[in-house]
Design a protein around this motif. Structure first.
Motif, PDB file in Angstrom:
ATOM      1  N   GLY A 157      27.349  26.095  42.482  1.00  0.00           N
ATOM      2  CA  GLY A 157      27.077  26.751  41.204  1.00  0.00           C
ATOM      3  C   GLY A 157      27.043  28.254  41.414  1.00  0.00           C
ATOM      4  N   TYR A 158      27.774  28.974  40.581  1.00  0.00           N
ATOM      5  CA  TYR A 158      27.846  30.422  40.699  1.00  0.00           C
ATOM      6  C   TYR A 158      26.918  31.091  39.691  1.00  0.00           C
ATOM      7  CZ  TYR A 158      31.865  29.817  43.758  1.00  0.00           C
ATOM      8  OH  TYR A 158      32.680  29.477  44.801  1.00  0.00           O
ATOM      9  N   PRO A 159      26.556  32.370  39.924  1.00  0.00           N
ATOM     10  CA  PRO A 159      25.674  33.087  38.992  1.00  0.00           C
ATOM     11  C   PRO A 159      26.271  33.153  37.587  1.00  0.00           C
ATOM     12  CG  PRO A 159      25.928  34.326  41.045  1.00  0.00           C
ATOM     13  CD  PRO A 159      26.919  33.188  41.081  1.00  0.00           C
ATOM     14  N   PRO A 160      25.435  33.356  36.557  1.00  0.00           N
ATOM     15  CA  PRO A 160      25.931  33.455  35.177  1.00  0.00           C
ATOM     16  C   PRO A 160      27.040  34.491  35.043  1.00  0.00           C
ATOM     17  CG  PRO A 160      23.537  33.394  35.209  1.00  0.00           C
ATOM     18  CD  PRO A 160      23.979  33.509  36.642  1.00  0.00           C
ATOM     19  N   GLY A 161      28.074  34.112  34.321  1.00  0.00           N
ATOM     20  CA  GLY A 161      29.207  34.995  34.085  1.00  0.00           C
ATOM     21  C   GLY A 161      30.340  34.835  35.072  1.00  0.00           C
ATOM     22  N   ALA A 162      30.083  34.145  36.180  1.00  0.00           N
ATOM     23  CA  ALA A 162      31.133  33.945  37.179  1.00  0.00           C
ATOM     24  C   ALA A 162      32.104  32.866  36.712  1.00  0.00           C
ATOM     25  CB  ALA A 162      30.516  33.542  38.512  1.00  0.00           C
ATOM     26  N   THR A 163      33.334  32.978  37.177  1.00  0.00           N
ATOM     27  CA  THR A 163      34.339  31.966  36.869  1.00  0.00           C
ATOM     28  C   THR A 163      34.878  31.425  38.177  1.00  0.00           C
ATOM     29  OG1 THR A 163      34.926  33.148  34.863  1.00  0.00           O
ATOM     30  CG2 THR A 163      36.516  31.543  35.664  1.00  0.00           C
ATOM     31  N   PRO A 164      34.819  30.147  38.457  1.00  0.00           N
ATOM     32  CA  PRO A 164      34.217  29.134  37.601  1.00  0.00           C
ATOM     33  C   PRO A 164      32.695  29.190  37.677  1.00  0.00           C
ATOM     34  CG  PRO A 164      34.857  28.126  39.667  1.00  0.00           C
ATOM     35  CD  PRO A 164      35.309  29.579  39.728  1.00  0.00           C
ATOM     36  N   ALA A 165      32.046  28.576  36.714  1.00  0.00           N
ATOM     37  CA  ALA A 165      30.581  28.509  36.720  1.00  0.00           C
ATOM     38  C   ALA A 165      30.105  27.565  37.815  1.00  0.00           C
ATOM     39  CB  ALA A 165      30.064  28.043  35.365  1.00  0.00           C
ATOM     40  N   ASN A 166      30.872  26.504  38.047  1.00  0.00           N
ATOM     41  CA  ASN A 166      30.587  25.591  39.149  1.00  0.00           C
ATOM     42  C   ASN A 166      31.872  24.856  39.515  1.00  0.00           C
ATOM     43  OD1 ASN A 166      30.718  23.196  37.413  1.00  0.00           O
ATOM     44  ND2 ASN A 166      28.743  23.870  36.649  1.00  0.00           N
ATOM     45  N   ALA A 167      31.869  24.311  40.717  1.00  0.00           N
ATOM     46  CA  ALA A 167      33.073  23.637  41.201  1.00  0.00           C
ATOM     47  C   ALA A 167      32.682  22.607  42.256  1.00  0.00           C
ATOM     48  CB  ALA A 167      34.045  24.658  41.802  1.00  0.00           C
ATOM     49  N   LYS A 168      33.548  21.612  42.434  1.00  0.00           N
ATOM     50  CA  LYS A 168      33.351  20.662  43.528  1.00  0.00           C
ATOM     51  C   LYS A 168      33.434  21.428  44.839  1.00  0.00           C
ATOM     52  CE  LYS A 168      35.408  16.673  41.223  1.00  0.00           C
ATOM     53  NZ  LYS A 168      36.502  15.680  41.299  1.00  0.00           N
ATOM     54  N   PHE A 169      32.604  21.014  45.799  1.00  0.00           N
ATOM     55  CA  PHE A 169      32.502  21.750  47.054  1.00  0.00           C
ATOM     56  C   PHE A 169      32.317  20.775  48.204  1.00  0.00           C
ATOM     57  CE2 PHE A 169      30.668  24.884  50.000  1.00  0.00           C
ATOM     58  CZ  PHE A 169      31.452  25.989  49.729  1.00  0.00           C
ATOM     59  N   ARG A 170      32.882  21.117  49.358  1.00  0.00           N
ATOM     60  CA  ARG A 170      32.781  20.253  50.543  1.00  0.00           C
ATOM     61  C   ARG A 170      32.497  21.118  51.767  1.00  0.00           C
ATOM     62  NH1 ARG A 170      38.095  17.579  51.153  1.00  0.00           N
ATOM     63  NH2 ARG A 170      37.260  16.162  49.603  1.00  0.00           N
ATOM     64  N   GLY A 171      31.604  20.628  52.626  1.00  0.00           N
ATOM     65  CA  GLY A 171      31.332  21.297  53.898  1.00  0.00           C
ATOM     66  C   GLY A 171      31.500  20.313  55.039  1.00  0.00           C
ATOM     67  N   THR A 172      32.128  20.767  56.112  1.00  0.00           N
ATOM     68  CA  THR A 172      32.308  19.947  57.312  1.00  0.00           C
ATOM     69  C   THR A 172      31.881  20.761  58.517  1.00  0.00           C
ATOM     70  OG1 THR A 172      34.208  18.824  56.307  1.00  0.00           O
ATOM     71  CG2 THR A 172      33.955  18.609  58.691  1.00  0.00           C
ATOM     72  N   TRP A 173      30.984  20.204  59.329  1.00  0.00           N
ATOM     73  CA  TRP A 173      30.520  20.822  60.560  1.00  0.00           C
ATOM     74  C   TRP A 173      31.005  19.950  61.710  1.00  0.00           C
ATOM     75  CZ3 TRP A 173      28.065  20.669  56.029  1.00  0.00           C
ATOM     76  CH2 TRP A 173      27.460  21.838  55.536  1.00  0.00           C
ATOM     77  N   ASP A 229      30.749  11.382  59.930  1.00  0.00           N
ATOM     78  CA  ASP A 229      31.930  10.533  59.797  1.00  0.00           C
ATOM     79  C   ASP A 229      32.210   9.878  61.157  1.00  0.00           C
ATOM     80  OD1 ASP A 229      33.254  12.438  61.376  1.00  0.00           O
ATOM     81  OD2 ASP A 229      34.596  13.109  59.779  1.00  0.00           O
ATOM     82  N   ASP A 230      33.289   9.126  61.243  1.00  0.00           N
ATOM     83  CA  ASP A 230      33.590   8.389  62.477  1.00  0.00           C
ATOM     84  C   ASP A 230      34.023   9.294  63.630  1.00  0.00           C
ATOM     85  OD1 ASP A 230      36.082   9.056  61.447  1.00  0.00           O
ATOM     86  OD2 ASP A 230      36.872   7.023  61.510  1.00  0.00           O
ATOM     87  N   LYS A 231      34.195  10.601  63.379  1.00  0.00           N
ATOM     88  CA  LYS A 231      34.538  11.559  64.435  1.00  0.00           C
ATOM     89  C   LYS A 231      33.327  12.392  64.856  1.00  0.00           C
ATOM     90  CE  LYS A 231      39.289  11.894  62.872  1.00  0.00           C
ATOM     91  NZ  LYS A 231      40.307  12.740  62.255  1.00  0.00           N
ATOM     92  N   GLY A 232      32.130  12.063  64.319  1.00  0.00           N
ATOM     93  CA  GLY A 232      30.920  12.788  64.682  1.00  0.00           C
ATOM     94  C   GLY A 232      30.733  14.093  63.937  1.00  0.00           C
ATOM     95  N   ARG A 233      31.510  14.299  62.873  1.00  0.00           N
ATOM     96  CA  ARG A 233      31.382  15.505  62.055  1.00  0.00           C
ATOM     97  C   ARG A 233      30.408  15.240  60.912  1.00  0.00           C
ATOM     98  NH1 ARG A 233      37.535  16.291  60.353  1.00  0.00           N
ATOM     99  NH2 ARG A 233      36.945  14.294  59.477  1.00  0.00           N
ATOM    100  N   MET A 234      29.617  16.248  60.545  1.00  0.00           N
ATOM    101  CA  MET A 234      28.778  16.154  59.364  1.00  0.00           C
ATOM    102  C   MET A 234      29.635  16.592  58.181  1.00  0.00           C
ATOM    103  SD  MET A 234      25.850  15.379  58.000  1.00  0.00           S
ATOM    104  CE  MET A 234      24.781  15.181  59.409  1.00  0.00           C
ATOM    105  N   VAL A 235      29.785  15.702  57.195  1.00  0.00           N
ATOM    106  CA  VAL A 235      30.608  15.987  56.020  1.00  0.00           C
ATOM    107  C   VAL A 235      29.749  15.798  54.774  1.00  0.00           C
ATOM    108  CG1 VAL A 235      32.691  15.373  54.738  1.00  0.00           C
ATOM    109  CG2 VAL A 235      32.666  15.150  57.238  1.00  0.00           C
ATOM    110  N   LEU A 236      29.619  16.876  53.988  1.00  0.00           N
ATOM    111  CA  LEU A 236      28.815  16.854  52.764  1.00  0.00           C
ATOM    112  C   LEU A 236      29.705  17.214  51.581  1.00  0.00           C
ATOM    113  CD1 LEU A 236      25.678  18.809  54.051  1.00  0.00           C
ATOM    114  CD2 LEU A 236      26.107  16.350  54.161  1.00  0.00           C
ATOM    115  N   ASP A 237      29.561  16.480  50.481  1.00  0.00           N
ATOM    116  CA  ASP A 237      30.314  16.730  49.252  1.00  0.00           C
ATOM    117  C   ASP A 237      29.347  16.928  48.096  1.00  0.00           C
ATOM    118  OD1 ASP A 237      33.272  16.299  49.797  1.00  0.00           O
ATOM    119  OD2 ASP A 237      32.419  14.468  50.670  1.00  0.00           O
ATOM    120  N   GLY A 238      29.679  17.857  47.211  1.00  0.00           N
ATOM    121  CA  GLY A 238      28.834  18.092  46.045  1.00  0.00           C
ATOM    122  C   GLY A 238      29.391  19.188  45.169  1.00  0.00           C
ATOM    123  N   VAL A 239      28.504  20.107  44.744  1.00  0.00           N
ATOM    124  CA  VAL A 239      28.876  21.128  43.759  1.00  0.00           C
ATOM    125  C   VAL A 239      28.315  22.477  44.178  1.00  0.00           C
ATOM    126  CG1 VAL A 239      28.608  21.848  41.350  1.00  0.00           C
ATOM    127  CG2 VAL A 239      28.907  19.440  41.894  1.00  0.00           C
TER     128      VAL A 239
END
Length: 172
Positions: free
Chosen positions: A119-135, A107-117
């Motif tokens: 996924g958790y193992p079968p039977g977990a709640t939620p099964a998947n969710a939106k996810f974001r990582g910032t370094w 981003d414009d501050k020099g941070r690595m920003v990743l957005d996606g999903v």
């Protein structure tokens, strides 16, 4: 006719045309995440040891490989690379049956920003969710890693993990 495995097909496929002596992945975009390369001690909030992490640049500088071990002994690995088709950095993470697949860039501050999903193992709640990582590379040489997961019930992002990476001292 027998089917070739993907690996065999890649080995047999002609290499992309490159100029004589030219090395792959020399464009500056391949260095965007270099601030994360190294061997690290990782602490969580309050300075408690969360684990260790090793990030190495491999495949002619085209790939960052992460190898994580938590303080409790759980391991995980990720591949981080410039997805040339999408024109973005991408990380694919696997640990204890969970996966994260996300992409983005600096981003414009020099941070690595990743957005996606995530996924958790079968039977977990939620099964998947939106996810974001910032370094975030910090002035003192540490890196702050901030993971967030989207909670659709509350319609908000919640902290999943916040850690500080401190370079491990070289063995003498």
């Amino acid at each position: 006719m027998k089917r070739l495995s993907i690996a065999a097909a890649l080995l047999l496929a002609p290499a992309p045309a490159m100029a004589q002596g030219q090395k792959p992945c020399t464009d500056p975009v391949f260095d965007d995440f270099d601030f994360w390369v190294g061997d690290w001690d990782v602490t969580g909030p309050g300075g408690k040891i969360a684990g260790t992490n090793s990030i190495a640049k491999e495949e002619y500088g085209c790939l960052l490989v992460e190898r994580w071990t938590s303080a409790g002994g759980i391991t995980g690995q990720s591949y981080n690379f410039v997805d040339l088709a999408a024109g973005k950095w991408r990380q694919v993470w696997v640990s204890a049956g969970a996966t994260i697949d996300y992409s983005g860039g600096l981003d414009d501050k020099g941070r690595m920003v990743l957005d996606g999903v995530i996924g958790y193992p079968p039977g977990a709640t939620p099964a998947n969710a939106k996810f974001r990582g910032t370094w975030t590379p910090n002035a003192d040489g540490t890196v702050t890693q901030h993971f967030q997961q989207y909670d659709p019930a509350k319609e908000e992002w919640t902290d999943w993990f916040v850690g500080t990476y401190t370079r491990r001292k070289a063995a003498e």
